[in-house]
Design an enzyme around this catalytic site. Structure first.
Site, PDB file in Angstrom:
ATOM      1  N   GLY A 151       0.887  -1.140  -0.073  1.00  0.00           N
ATOM      2  CA  GLY A 151      -0.076   0.110   0.095  1.00  0.00           C
ATOM      3  C   GLY A 151       0.960   1.339  -0.105  1.00  0.00           C
ATOM      4  O   GLY A 151       1.865   1.342   0.895  1.00  0.00           O
ATOM      5  N   VAL A 178      16.867   8.238  -1.174  1.00  0.00           N
ATOM      6  CA  VAL A 178      17.751   7.173  -1.816  1.00  0.00           C
ATOM      7  C   VAL A 178      18.430   7.534  -2.941  1.00  0.00           C
ATOM      8  O   VAL A 178      19.684   7.378  -3.359  1.00  0.00           O
ATOM      9  CB  VAL A 178      16.727   5.852  -1.986  1.00  0.00           C
ATOM     10  N   ARG A 214       1.011  -5.287  -5.505  1.00  0.00           N
ATOM     11  CA  ARG A 214       1.061  -6.666  -4.758  1.00  0.00           C
ATOM     12  C   ARG A 214       1.410  -7.679  -5.861  1.00  0.00           C
ATOM     13  O   ARG A 214       0.891  -7.723  -6.703  1.00  0.00           O
ATOM     14  CB  ARG A 214      -0.233  -7.083  -3.940  1.00  0.00           C
ATOM     15  N   ASP A 260       5.171  -4.636   5.981  1.00  0.00           N
ATOM     16  CA  ASP A 260       5.181  -5.920   6.452  1.00  0.00           C
ATOM     17  C   ASP A 260       5.580  -6.964   5.292  1.00  0.00           C
ATOM     18  O   ASP A 260       6.683  -7.703   4.974  1.00  0.00           O
ATOM     19  CB  ASP A 260       4.175  -6.424   7.219  1.00  0.00           C
ATOM     20  N   GLY A 261       4.644  -6.943   4.283  1.00  0.00           N
ATOM     21  CA  GLY A 261       4.729  -7.843   3.245  1.00  0.00           C
ATOM     22  C   GLY A 261       6.062  -7.315   2.432  1.00  0.00           C
ATOM     23  O   GLY A 261       6.770  -8.364   2.031  1.00  0.00           O
ATOM     24  N   THR A 284       4.452   3.006   5.478  1.00  0.00           N
ATOM     25  CA  THR A 284       3.186   2.447   5.474  1.00  0.00           C
ATOM     26  C   THR A 284       2.291   3.172   6.773  1.00  0.00           C
ATOM     27  O   THR A 284       2.726   3.751   7.499  1.00  0.00           O
ATOM     28  CB  THR A 284       3.019   0.920   6.311  1.00  0.00           C
ATOM     29  N   ASP A 313      -0.139   2.623   8.468  1.00  0.00           N
ATOM     30  CA  ASP A 313      -0.541   1.749   9.558  1.00  0.00           C
ATOM     31  C   ASP A 313       0.380   1.962  11.028  1.00  0.00           C
ATOM     32  O   ASP A 313      -0.069   1.485  11.858  1.00  0.00           O
ATOM     33  CB  ASP A 313      -0.748   0.304   9.363  1.00  0.00           C
ATOM     34  N   ASP A 362       2.706  -0.234  12.015  1.00  0.00           N
ATOM     35  CA  ASP A 362       2.510  -1.251  12.526  1.00  0.00           C
ATOM     36  C   ASP A 362       3.860  -2.167  12.288  1.00  0.00           C
ATOM     37  O   ASP A 362       4.094  -3.369  12.469  1.00  0.00           O
ATOM     38  CB  ASP A 362       1.556  -2.027  12.228  1.00  0.00           C
ATOM     39  N   ARG A 396     -17.540  16.283  13.644  1.00  0.00           N
ATOM     40  CA  ARG A 396     -18.207  16.651  14.680  1.00  0.00           C
ATOM     41  C   ARG A 396     -19.065  17.791  14.789  1.00  0.00           C
ATOM     42  O   ARG A 396     -20.186  17.978  15.503  1.00  0.00           O
ATOM     43  CB  ARG A 396     -17.307  17.033  15.708  1.00  0.00           C
ATOM     44  N   GLY A 428      -5.920   0.886   9.105  1.00  0.00           N
ATOM     45  CA  GLY A 428      -4.559   0.375  10.067  1.00  0.00           C
ATOM     46  C   GLY A 428      -4.572  -1.146   9.930  1.00  0.00           C
ATOM     47  O   GLY A 428      -3.770  -1.680  10.801  1.00  0.00           O
ATOM     48  N   ARG A 429      -5.410  -1.702   9.258  1.00  0.00           N
ATOM     49  CA  ARG A 429      -5.195  -3.331   9.179  1.00  0.00           C
ATOM     50  C   ARG A 429      -5.379  -3.773  10.627  1.00  0.00           C
ATOM     51  O   ARG A 429      -6.452  -3.446  11.323  1.00  0.00           O
ATOM     52  CB  ARG A 429      -3.865  -3.795   8.616  1.00  0.00           C
ATOM     53  N   GLU A 489     -10.440  -0.610  11.694  1.00  0.00           N
ATOM     54  CA  GLU A 489     -10.936  -1.763  10.670  1.00  0.00           C
ATOM     55  C   GLU A 489     -10.610  -3.039  11.148  1.00  0.00           C
ATOM     56  O   GLU A 489     -11.127  -4.038  10.803  1.00  0.00           O
ATOM     57  CB  GLU A 489     -10.524  -1.391   9.198  1.00  0.00           C
ATOM     58  N   ARG A 522     -24.901   7.553  12.918  1.00  0.00           N
ATOM     59  CA  ARG A 522     -24.436   7.744  11.340  1.00  0.00           C
ATOM     60  C   ARG A 522     -23.049   7.270  10.976  1.00  0.00           C
ATOM     61  O   ARG A 522     -22.098   7.263  12.056  1.00  0.00           O
ATOM     62  CB  ARG A 522     -24.487   9.228  10.916  1.00  0.00           C
ATOM     63  N   MET A 526      -8.867   7.868   1.156  1.00  0.00           N
ATOM     64  CA  MET A 526      -8.433   9.130   1.356  1.00  0.00           C
ATOM     65  C   MET A 526      -7.237   9.451   2.584  1.00  0.00           C
ATOM     66  O   MET A 526      -6.503  10.223   2.292  1.00  0.00           O
ATOM     67  CB  MET A 526      -9.656  10.064   1.905  1.00  0.00           C
ATOM     68  N   ARG A 544      -4.676   7.272   2.776  1.00  0.00           N
ATOM     69  CA  ARG A 544      -3.405   7.047   1.966  1.00  0.00           C
ATOM     70  C   ARG A 544      -2.831   8.219   1.370  1.00  0.00           C
ATOM     71  O   ARG A 544      -1.751   8.570   0.995  1.00  0.00           O
ATOM     72  CB  ARG A 544      -3.465   5.806   1.286  1.00  0.00           C
TER      73      ARG A 544
END
Length: 319
Positions: free
Chosen positions: A11, A23, A72, A103-104, A125, A127, A129, A154, A170-171, A222, A243, A250, A252
Site C-alpha cells: 500500500g 535514496v 502486490r 510488512d509484506g 506504511t 498503519d 505497525d 463533529r 490500520g489493518r 478496521e 451515522r 483518502m 493514504r
C-alpha cells in the site's frame, strides 16, 4: 557497491516519494548509480527497471503516492518468483536494493537477503505497525487527514445531535484509531489490541446523554469491525440515532506533512549508507528521534505493540 536499486511495494503512503528522493540523491552523492524498479516486486520480476538521475526525483518531495508505483505480487512469494527477480537485478548489474514498504515488502527483502542479495528495508506504511521504529513513513500524514475529518464530522454531529461512528484504516493495528481518537476528542475508541465491552460503551453514552450531551464520536479501527456492523450493534443496545463514515483510502493520499518528509529523508538516506557499508538485511527506523537499524528478521519475528498508556489516557479523558 557501484549500483543499487530502489522500489516501493504494498500500500502507498504519503512520504514514499520523499524516501525515494533521498535514496536517489544519497546514492548519487556517493557516486553510486541508482535504478528505479517500477511496480514493486511485480516490476522487478518483469524487468521494469530504469536508471534514475537527479532530475528524476525533482519536485516530488511534496507529492503523495509513489512515482515508482506499487503492486502486490503473489508470484514473488515463491522461490521461483524471487529467483526471477534476482536474475533481473543481476542483468542490470544492481548489487543492493532499498525496499520501501510495510510488512509484506520486508518479507520480500528478507527473502532476497537470505538468497545472497543484500537489501535495506525502509518502513513506508500509514498503519504504523512495523516494529523497530516508533513511527512509519505516512502515519503522521494519515493521522492528520483523519483528525481533519473528525473535526468536520463533529460539526455535523453537534448540529443534528447524533452519534457518529468513524471507521479508520490500520489493518490489524490500532495506532491510527488511537492517536486520531485522542487528538480528536472521541468519546470511544475501538482498537484490535483491546476487546471492547458494548455494555460499558452504552452505559458511558447514556450517562453523557443524561447530563445533556447531545452528540458523540466513536472511532472504530478496521481491524475491530466495520463501521456499519458496529453501528447496528450500538443501535440495538442504546436506540441512539447513529451515522457511519468510512474514511477509506483518502487516508493514504495527500501531501506528506513536514514530519513525514523529514522522516522519509533521514530513513532513505540511512538505508543507502547501510548498503554502502556492506550491511544487508537491515531495517531502518526512528527511536527517540535517533535513526536506528535492526536485523530485518528480528523485526518480522516481533508483534507490533501499541502504546497502552495512550489508550488508558484516552479513556480517562473521555469521561
Amino acid at each position: 557497491m557501484k549500483r543499487i536499486g530502489v522500489l516501493t511495494s504494498g500500500g502507498d503512503s504519503p512520504g514514499m516519494n520523499a524516501a525515494v528522493r533521498a535514496v536517489v540523491r544519497k546514492a548519487i552523492y556517493h557516486n553510486v548509480e541508482i535504478y528505479g524498479i517500477f511496480g514493486g516486486y511485480a516490476g522487478l520480476i518483469s524487468g521494469n527497471i530504469k536508471k534514475l538521475e537527479l532530475g528524476s526525483v525533482g519536485d516530488i518531495i511534496h507529492r503523495g503516492g509513489t512515482i515508482l508505483y506499487s503492486a502486490r505480487c503473489e508470484e514473488f512469494r515463491t522461490k521461483e518468483g524471487q529467483q526471477k527477480g534476482i536474475e533481473q537485478l543481476k542483468k542490470h548489474g544492481i548489487e543492493g536494493l532499498v525496499v520501501i514498504g510495510g510488512d509484506g515488502s520486508y518479507r520480500g527483502a528478507k527473502a532476497l537477503t537470505e538468497q545472497g542479495f543484500p537489501c535495506s528495508g525502509v518502513p513506508g506504511t500509514i498503519d504504523n505497525d512495523i516494529e523497530g521504529t516508533q513511527f512509519t513513513i505516512g502515519f503522521d500524514t494519515a493521522l492528520n487527514t483523519v483528525i481533519d475529518a473528525i473535526d468536520k464530522i463533529r460539526d455535523t454531529a453537534t448540529s443534528h445531535e447524533r452519534t457518529f461512528i468513524i471507521e479508520v484504516m490500520g489493518r490489524n493495528a490500532g495506532d491510527i484509531a488511537l492517536w486520531s481518537g485522542l487528538a480528536g476528542g472521541a468519546e470511544t475508541i475501538l482498537i484490535p489490541e483491546e476487546n471492547y465491552n458494548m455494555d460499558e460503551i452504552a452505559s458511558r453514552l447514556m450517562k453523557g446523554h443524561e447530563r445533556g450531551k447531545k452528540h458523540s464520536i466513536i472511532i472504530v479501527a478496521e481491524g475491530v469491525s466495520s463501521g456499519m456492523e458496529f453501528a447496528k450493534e450500538l443501535e440495538e443496545a442504546t436506540n441512539f440515532d447513529t451515522r457511519v463514515s468510512v474514511l477509506g483510502h483518502m487516508q493514504r493520499g495527500g501531501s506528506p506533512t513536514a514530519f513525514d518528509r523529514v522522516l522519509a529523508s533521514r530513513l532513505g538516506a540511512r538505508a543507502v549508507e547501510l548498503l554502502l557499508e556492506g550491511k544487508g538485511g537491515r531495517a531502518v527506523g526512528i527511536v527517540n528521534n535517533q535513526v536506528v537499524d535492526h536485523d530485518i528478521i528480528d523485526i518480522l519475528d516481533k508483534e507490533h505493540v501499541i502504546d497502552m498508556d495512550l489508550y488508558k489516557l484516552s479513556k480517562e479523558l473521555s469521561i
